[in-house]
Motif scaffolding. Structure first.
Motif, mmCIF file in Angstrom:
data_model
loop_
_atom_site.group_PDB
_atom_site.id
_atom_site.type_symbol
_atom_site.label_atom_id
_atom_site.label_comp_id
_atom_site.label_asym_id
_atom_site.label_seq_id
_atom_site.Cartn_x
_atom_site.Cartn_y
_atom_site.Cartn_z
ATOM 1 N N LEU A 92 0.835 -1.210 0.000
ATOM 2 C CA LEU A 92 0.000 0.000 0.000
ATOM 3 C C LEU A 92 0.869 1.260 0.000
ATOM 4 C CD1 LEU A 92 -2.786 -1.067 2.541
ATOM 5 C CD2 LEU A 92 -2.975 -0.890 0.044
ATOM 6 N N GLY A 93 1.970 1.227 0.767
ATOM 7 C CA GLY A 93 2.867 2.382 0.813
ATOM 8 C C GLY A 93 3.545 2.643 -0.518
ATOM 9 N N ILE A 94 4.035 1.567 -1.164
ATOM 10 C CA ILE A 94 4.693 1.712 -2.468
ATOM 11 C C ILE A 94 3.698 2.205 -3.518
ATOM 12 C CG2 ILE A 94 5.767 0.437 -4.369
ATOM 13 C CD1 ILE A 94 7.187 -1.273 -2.276
ATOM 14 N N ALA A 95 2.487 1.643 -3.509
ATOM 15 C CA ALA A 95 1.455 2.056 -4.469
ATOM 16 C C ALA A 95 1.119 3.535 -4.294
ATOM 17 C CB ALA A 95 0.209 1.194 -4.299
ATOM 18 N N ALA A 96 0.944 3.964 -3.035
ATOM 19 C CA ALA A 96 0.626 5.367 -2.777
ATOM 20 C C ALA A 96 1.771 6.278 -3.213
ATOM 21 C CB ALA A 96 0.320 5.568 -1.292
ATOM 22 N N GLY A 97 3.016 5.861 -2.908
ATOM 23 C CA GLY A 97 4.176 6.659 -3.294
ATOM 24 C C GLY A 97 4.348 6.756 -4.803
ATOM 25 N N THR A 98 4.100 5.646 -5.494
ATOM 26 C CA THR A 98 4.239 5.628 -6.956
ATOM 27 C C THR A 98 3.195 6.516 -7.615
ATOM 28 O OG1 THR A 98 5.102 3.368 -6.862
ATOM 29 C CG2 THR A 98 4.296 4.139 -8.987
ATOM 30 N N LEU A 99 1.961 6.457 -7.115
ATOM 31 C CA LEU A 99 0.877 7.227 -7.724
ATOM 32 C C LEU A 99 0.989 8.722 -7.447
ATOM 33 C CD1 LEU A 99 -2.128 4.831 -6.982
ATOM 34 C CD2 LEU A 99 -0.987 5.200 -9.180
ATOM 35 N N THR A 100 1.549 9.075 -6.301
ATOM 36 C CA THR A 100 1.642 10.497 -5.944
ATOM 37 C C THR A 100 3.017 11.090 -6.236
ATOM 38 O OG1 THR A 100 2.273 9.952 -3.662
ATOM 39 C CG2 THR A 100 -0.080 10.239 -4.120
ATOM 40 N N GLY A 101 3.940 10.259 -6.743
ATOM 41 C CA GLY A 101 5.314 10.720 -6.951
ATOM 42 C C GLY A 101 5.418 11.895 -7.902
ATOM 43 N N SER A 102 4.660 11.850 -9.012
ATOM 44 C CA SER A 102 4.743 12.929 -9.998
ATOM 45 C C SER A 102 4.314 14.265 -9.404
ATOM 46 C CB SER A 102 3.875 12.593 -11.222
ATOM 47 O OG SER A 102 4.358 11.444 -11.862
ATOM 48 N N GLY A 103 3.227 14.222 -8.629
ATOM 49 C CA GLY A 103 2.749 15.454 -8.004
ATOM 50 C C GLY A 103 3.748 16.024 -7.026
ATOM 51 N N PHE A 104 4.349 15.161 -6.210
ATOM 52 C CA PHE A 104 5.350 15.639 -5.252
ATOM 53 C C PHE A 104 6.610 16.120 -5.959
ATOM 54 C CE2 PHE A 104 2.910 13.202 -2.014
ATOM 55 C CZ PHE A 104 2.787 14.219 -1.077
ATOM 56 N N SER A 105 6.935 15.526 -7.102
ATOM 57 C CA SER A 105 8.117 15.963 -7.854
ATOM 58 C C SER A 105 7.970 17.414 -8.287
ATOM 59 C CB SER A 105 8.333 15.077 -9.087
ATOM 60 O OG SER A 105 8.660 13.767 -8.705
ATOM 61 N N LYS A 106 6.769 17.795 -8.701
ATOM 62 C CA LYS A 106 6.540 19.181 -9.108
ATOM 63 C C LYS A 106 6.682 20.133 -7.926
ATOM 64 C CE LYS A 106 3.529 18.024 -12.997
ATOM 65 N NZ LYS A 106 2.188 18.130 -13.594
ATOM 66 N N LEU A 108 8.927 2.034 -16.994
ATOM 67 C CA LEU A 108 9.543 0.768 -16.591
ATOM 68 C C LEU A 108 10.292 0.930 -15.268
ATOM 69 C CD1 LEU A 108 10.042 -2.173 -17.431
ATOM 70 C CD2 LEU A 108 12.143 -1.409 -18.556
ATOM 71 N N GLU A 109 11.027 2.039 -15.133
ATOM 72 C CA GLU A 109 11.773 2.280 -13.897
ATOM 73 C C GLU A 109 10.847 2.671 -12.759
ATOM 74 O OE1 GLU A 109 14.769 5.197 -14.488
ATOM 75 O OE2 GLU A 109 16.094 3.884 -15.618
ATOM 76 N N VAL A 110 9.983 3.652 -13.016
ATOM 77 C CA VAL A 110 9.176 4.250 -11.951
ATOM 78 C C VAL A 110 8.099 3.306 -11.446
ATOM 79 C CG1 VAL A 110 7.560 6.129 -11.405
ATOM 80 C CG2 VAL A 110 9.635 6.585 -12.729
ATOM 81 N N TYR A 111 7.448 2.572 -12.348
ATOM 82 C CA TYR A 111 6.296 1.762 -11.958
ATOM 83 C C TYR A 111 6.600 0.274 -11.798
ATOM 84 C CZ TYR A 111 3.813 6.020 -13.210
ATOM 85 O OH TYR A 111 3.390 7.325 -13.275
ATOM 86 N N LEU A 112 7.799 -0.163 -12.177
ATOM 87 C CA LEU A 112 8.097 -1.596 -12.069
ATOM 88 C C LEU A 112 9.425 -1.874 -11.361
ATOM 89 C CD1 LEU A 112 7.274 -4.499 -12.703
ATOM 90 C CD2 LEU A 112 8.479 -4.285 -14.891
ATOM 91 N N ILE A 113 10.544 -1.445 -11.951
ATOM 92 C CA ILE A 113 11.860 -1.860 -11.453
ATOM 93 C C ILE A 113 12.109 -1.385 -10.024
ATOM 94 C CG2 ILE A 113 14.343 -1.662 -11.787
ATOM 95 C CD1 ILE A 113 13.826 -1.516 -14.800
ATOM 96 N N TYR A 114 11.961 -0.084 -9.764
ATOM 97 C CA TYR A 114 12.275 0.448 -8.436
ATOM 98 C C TYR A 114 11.291 -0.033 -7.362
ATOM 99 C CZ TYR A 114 15.601 3.482 -10.887
ATOM 100 O OH TYR A 114 16.636 3.950 -11.659
#
Length: 343
Positions: A270-284, A306-312
């Motif tokens: 749940l933490g990884i999913a939340a971080g991945t989905l909100t990462g772009s917004g926090f990056s801005k 591939l990197e952002v949503y799978l590998i990392y």
């Protein structure tokens, strides 16, 4: 792309001859820049490098004023360029010699906007110009005034140039072969790809990004491991009685390890999913502000899915779950007798 954010147009590569640029600056003559561009184009064509367009950017430091507010700004004039080929955020490209485009930061410094008439000191004269467009730039902390090619500037006050930009024709030409050929006919020059030019402008930061990404990934994984190990040890200390009771009624060590691991896996997922989905917004909000500090008013982040949503995320998940399973092996040391430790 990034190239336009440094106050220039798209091209295939750069030819930088620092000694020649210094010579042209000292000449104080605009025509000598044009002669150099034409000579370079002809030399390339003579050696079968089919340059479709050869152009350059000359820059100055000029005082811009509106009313009582003034600012000394980095200023650019393109030679052999078209004003409509630059990227603007507001307004329309300047056309006439008394029209200019300015960066948002320069406009804020003097309180100007599109349509305003401002005054620029050119040589020993202060002349009026109309702002027709705004743009963003990462040069000189966001400074920038863009003149049309027709503007009559004082070339004895030239401050420098980016070197020659070359745009190739439609024919397929290999850059490395071109670089080798140019070095043979002009050994004194540096031939830079667009990426190399950008690296030079930002101090080689982009070369370090791959290593930085790996370092950040390792740090995140290490923090996750420390947190999970600490949590699991706390669970084992607090729940020794419950674990002893479960063993007494027939639960195996493997079953209890799997139970605790699944609990961590659920929270981690749940933490990884939340971080991945909100990462772009926090990056801005975070990295975007860093770019704004150097003049880029609006940043579009390009994501490698591939990197952002799978590998990392997968790397963080697998290593953290493995650390959890290793820590939970201590369940085997809890005996049935510890059932008496239940609250």
């Amino acid at each position: 792309g990034l190239l336009e954010w440094f106050g220039t147009q798209k091209c295939d590569f750069f030819i930088v001859d620092e000694e020649k640029i210094s010579e042209l600056i000292l000449s104080g003559e605009k025509q000598k820049f044009y002669d150099y561009l034409e000579d370079t184009k002809q030399l390339l064509r003579e050696h079968e490098i089919l340059a479709n367009k050869v152009y350059t950017e000359v820059f100055f430091r000029l005082k811009i004023r509106k009313g009582d507010q003034s600012y000394q700004s980095f200023s650019l004039q393109g030679l052999n360029t078209r004003m409509e080929d630059y990227v603007y955020d507001e307004g329309v490209a300047p056309v006439y010699e008394n029209e200019i485009a300015v960066t948002h930061i320069v406009a804020e410094k003097i309180g100007a906007s599109v349509g305003d008439t401002i005054y620029i000191t050119n040589g020993d004269k202060e002349e009026p110009y109309v702002i027709t467009a705004m743009y963003q730039s990462m040069n000189n902390m966001g400074e920038g005034i863009r003149f049309t090619e027709q503007a009559k500037l004082d070339y004895t006050a030239t401050a420098g140039g980016f070197g020659i930009q070359v745009r190739l024709g439609d024919q397929d030409q290999d850059f490395e072969q071109i670089r080798d050929s140019i070095k043979k006919i002009m050994p004194q020059v540096k031939v830079q790809s667009v990426r190399e030019f950008i690296d030079h402008m930002v101090g080689g930061v982009s070369e370090q990004l791959d290593a930085l990404k790996i370092m950040i990934l390792v740090i995140v994984i290490c923090i996750n491991i420390l947190v999970v190990v600490l949590m699991q040890k706390m669970f084992l200390i607090r729940e020794q009685g419950e674990v002893g009771m479960l063993k007494a009624i027939g639960f195996s060590d493997q079953a209890m390890i799997a139970w605790q691991t699944k609990r961590i896996m659920l929270v981690l997922f749940l933490g990884i999913a939340a971080g991945t989905l909100t990462g772009s917004g926090f990056s801005k909000i975070t990295a975007g502000k860093v770019f704004q500090m150097v003049g880029a008013s609006e940043i579009t982040f390009v994501i490698n899915p591939l990197e952002v949503y799978l590998i990392y995320p997968l790397a963080v998940f697998i290593v953290t779950v493995f650390a959890c399973m290793v820590t939970m092996q201590k369940v085997r040391k809890i005996s049935v007798q510890q059932i008496n430790e239940m609250d």
